[in-house]
Scaffold this motif. Structure first.
Motif, PDB file in Angstrom:
ATOM      1  N   ASN A   7      43.152  40.780  23.118  1.00 42.51           N
ATOM      2  CA  ASN A   7      43.698  41.772  24.063  1.00 42.51           C
ATOM      3  C   ASN A   7      43.429  41.399  25.519  1.00 42.51           C
ATOM      4  O   ASN A   7      44.033  41.961  26.430  1.00 42.51           O
ATOM      5  CB  ASN A   7      43.086  43.160  23.816  1.00 42.51           C
ATOM      6  N   CYS A   8      42.492  40.491  25.757  1.00 45.09           N
ATOM      7  CA  CYS A   8      42.074  40.160  27.131  1.00 45.09           C
ATOM      8  C   CYS A   8      43.277  39.745  27.989  1.00 45.09           C
ATOM      9  O   CYS A   8      44.084  38.910  27.592  1.00 45.09           O
ATOM     10  CB  CYS A   8      41.045  39.033  27.092  1.00 45.09           C
ATOM     11  N   THR A   9      43.345  40.346  29.188  1.00 44.68           N
ATOM     12  CA  THR A   9      44.439  40.024  30.114  1.00 44.68           C
ATOM     13  C   THR A   9      43.969  39.111  31.239  1.00 44.68           C
ATOM     14  O   THR A   9      44.733  38.793  32.151  1.00 44.68           O
ATOM     15  CB  THR A   9      44.997  41.315  30.741  1.00 44.68           C
ATOM     16  N   GLY A  10      42.666  38.786  31.229  1.00 47.18           N
ATOM     17  CA  GLY A  10      42.140  37.886  32.252  1.00 47.18           C
ATOM     18  C   GLY A  10      41.942  38.536  33.604  1.00 47.18           C
ATOM     19  O   GLY A  10      41.962  37.858  34.635  1.00 47.18           O
ATOM     20  N   CYS A  11      41.693  39.843  33.629  1.00 51.19           N
ATOM     21  CA  CYS A  11      41.540  40.537  34.919  1.00 51.19           C
ATOM     22  C   CYS A  11      40.247  40.151  35.643  1.00 51.19           C
ATOM     23  O   CYS A  11      40.142  40.295  36.858  1.00 51.19           O
ATOM     24  CB  CYS A  11      41.601  42.049  34.726  1.00 51.19           C
ATOM     25  N   GLY A  12      39.243  39.723  34.917  1.00 53.25           N
ATOM     26  CA  GLY A  12      38.002  39.243  35.538  1.00 53.25           C
ATOM     27  C   GLY A  12      36.966  40.315  35.843  1.00 53.25           C
ATOM     28  O   GLY A  12      35.875  40.008  36.332  1.00 53.25           O
ATOM     29  N   LEU A  13      37.282  41.573  35.568  1.00 52.01           N
ATOM     30  CA  LEU A  13      36.327  42.652  35.886  1.00 52.01           C
ATOM     31  C   LEU A  13      34.975  42.437  35.195  1.00 52.01           C
ATOM     32  O   LEU A  13      33.917  42.675  35.776  1.00 52.01           O
ATOM     33  CB  LEU A  13      36.906  44.010  35.448  1.00 52.01           C
ATOM     34  N   CYS A  14      35.016  42.011  33.946  1.00 47.40           N
ATOM     35  CA  CYS A  14      33.769  41.856  33.184  1.00 47.40           C
ATOM     36  C   CYS A  14      32.908  40.735  33.768  1.00 47.40           C
ATOM     37  O   CYS A  14      31.676  40.835  33.787  1.00 47.40           O
ATOM     38  CB  CYS A  14      34.077  41.576  31.713  1.00 47.40           C
ATOM     39  N   ILE A  15      33.547  39.695  34.263  1.00 50.32           N
ATOM     40  CA  ILE A  15      32.797  38.556  34.811  1.00 50.32           C
ATOM     41  C   ILE A  15      31.981  39.004  36.018  1.00 50.32           C
ATOM     42  O   ILE A  15      30.799  38.679  36.147  1.00 50.32           O
ATOM     43  CB  ILE A  15      33.760  37.411  35.193  1.00 50.32           C
ATOM     44  N   ILE A  45      33.637  48.290  31.079  1.00 43.78           N
ATOM     45  CA  ILE A  45      34.499  48.100  32.255  1.00 43.78           C
ATOM     46  C   ILE A  45      35.898  47.595  31.888  1.00 43.78           C
ATOM     47  O   ILE A  45      36.836  47.714  32.671  1.00 43.78           O
ATOM     48  CB  ILE A  45      33.804  47.115  33.247  1.00 43.78           C
ATOM     49  N   CYS A  46      36.042  47.070  30.686  1.00 46.50           N
ATOM     50  CA  CYS A  46      37.305  46.417  30.307  1.00 46.50           C
ATOM     51  C   CYS A  46      38.430  47.441  30.083  1.00 46.50           C
ATOM     52  O   CYS A  46      38.278  48.370  29.296  1.00 46.50           O
ATOM     53  CB  CYS A  46      37.106  45.591  29.031  1.00 46.50           C
ATOM     54  N   PRO A  47      39.572  47.260  30.757  1.00 53.03           N
ATOM     55  CA  PRO A  47      40.674  48.231  30.604  1.00 53.03           C
ATOM     56  C   PRO A  47      41.343  48.164  29.234  1.00 53.03           C
ATOM     57  O   PRO A  47      42.052  49.096  28.859  1.00 53.03           O
ATOM     58  CB  PRO A  47      41.676  47.822  31.699  1.00 53.03           C
TER      59      PRO A  47
END
Ligand SMILES: Cc1cc2nc3c(=O)[nH]c(=O)nc-3n(C[C@H](O)[C@H](O)[C@H](O)COP(=O)(O)O)c2cc1C
Ligand code: SF4
Ligand code: SF4
Length: 259
Positions: A7-15, A45-47
């Motif tokens: 499902n990851c969209t690569g938004c980077g919030l978790c990093i 935090i992941c959407p």
């Protein structure tokens, strides 16, 4: 180890929020590179709910709605209105109410996300446990040279021998709660949240340092409680208060340095 699913969209919030710096971006998707403290921030935090944490309880994950957080006035009133209660009603605590205390305890912050606290509640077998503690202390008192700490309990043992109702350690509380961990701060923080959860349900507690010491030193007590070799770091009497306070208890002015 944490996994990031498709499902990851690569938004980077978790990093950006990962304390262990364990996540990196590869081909537009987050991936966890190494073991971490499993704090759950990446999931929180992941959407799109992509991080998966093995071994945790996902059943009680909630959507956060800050509007439902307790407001500061009510929170402070509760903190100021809580009291260390030493007079309890002759009434057991319902299991579902106790369960909410343990929810408050297990959701409390722990150093390095250790989460290594065992909560023990003694209610049904309290009479048996009381006997174990008081009899154990009485036996230890016969050999004060071997048990220097027993001196603290000498007066209370004498009073109890004269009047069995004069029970300094247990009062007349219907339940007693122990927190077992080798991390004192974690135990203290959990205990405080548990007290607030108690007060919010019409219950009261009393932190009991004498009982911590007694339960750690009386032969057989740790085994009875099933501490598995770890220290008892906090203890609270708990029950429905049989006392009503009309005002908050005054405190000294806070010693605060504003720099
Ligand atoms: C006694 C104690 C010490 C802590 N020390 C640190 C620290 O030095 N650095 C840090 O990033 N987090 C620290 N934390 C935060 C924990 O890592 C954090 O509570 C845990 O990972 C769970 O995350 P949460 O508090 O967001 O639920 C500490 C927590 C406690 C209870
Ligand atoms: S927060 Fe979620 S969607 Fe965003 S990079 Fe991390 S895992 Fe992927
Ligand atoms: S659980 Fe915490 S430490 Fe582990 S990858 Fe996620 S954010 Fe980082």
């Amino acid at each position: 180890m944490i996994k990031i699913n498709d499902n990851c969209t690569g938004c980077g919030l978790c990093i950006d929020d990962c304390i262990s710096e364990a996540i990196s971006m590869k081909d537009g998707r987050a991936q966890v590179e190494r073991p971490c403290i499993e704090c759950g921030h990446c999931y929180a935090i992941c959407p799109v709910g992509a991080p998966e944490i093995p071994g945790v309880d996902m059943e009680d994950v909630e959507e956060i709605n800050p509007a439902e957080f307790v407001d500061v006035k009510a929170l402070l009133h509760t903190i100021k209105g809580r009291r260390s209660v030493r007079q309890y009603q002759n009434k057991s605590i319902e299991k579902d109410k106790l369960a909410l205390l343990f929810e408050a305890g297990r959701y409390t912050a722990t150093a390095v996300n250790y989460q290594d606290l065992r909560f023990i509640v003694v209610q049904e077998r309290l009479t048996e446990f009381k006997e174990l503690i008081w009899n154990g202390l009485a036996v230890m008192a016969e050999f004060p040279e071997k048990n220097p700490d027993i001196e603290r309990y000498a007066g209370h043992l004498k009073k109890k021998a004269k009047d069995p109702a004069d029970d300094y350690l247990f009062r007349n509380a219907p339940a007693i709660i122990f927190i077992v961990t080798d991390r004192l701060v974690d135990a203290g923080l959990a205990a405080q949240n548990m007290e607030l959860a108690a007060v919010a349900q019409g219950l009261s507690v009393m932190y009991n340092g004498y009982m911590v010491r007694a339960a750690n030193m009386v032969p057989g007590a740790a085994e009875w409680l099933q501490t598995e070799g770890r220290p008892i770091s906090a203890c609270m009497l708990a029950g429905y208060p049989d006392v009503t306070y009309l005002k908050t208890a005054p405190r000294k002015k806070a010693d605060i340095l504003w720099k």
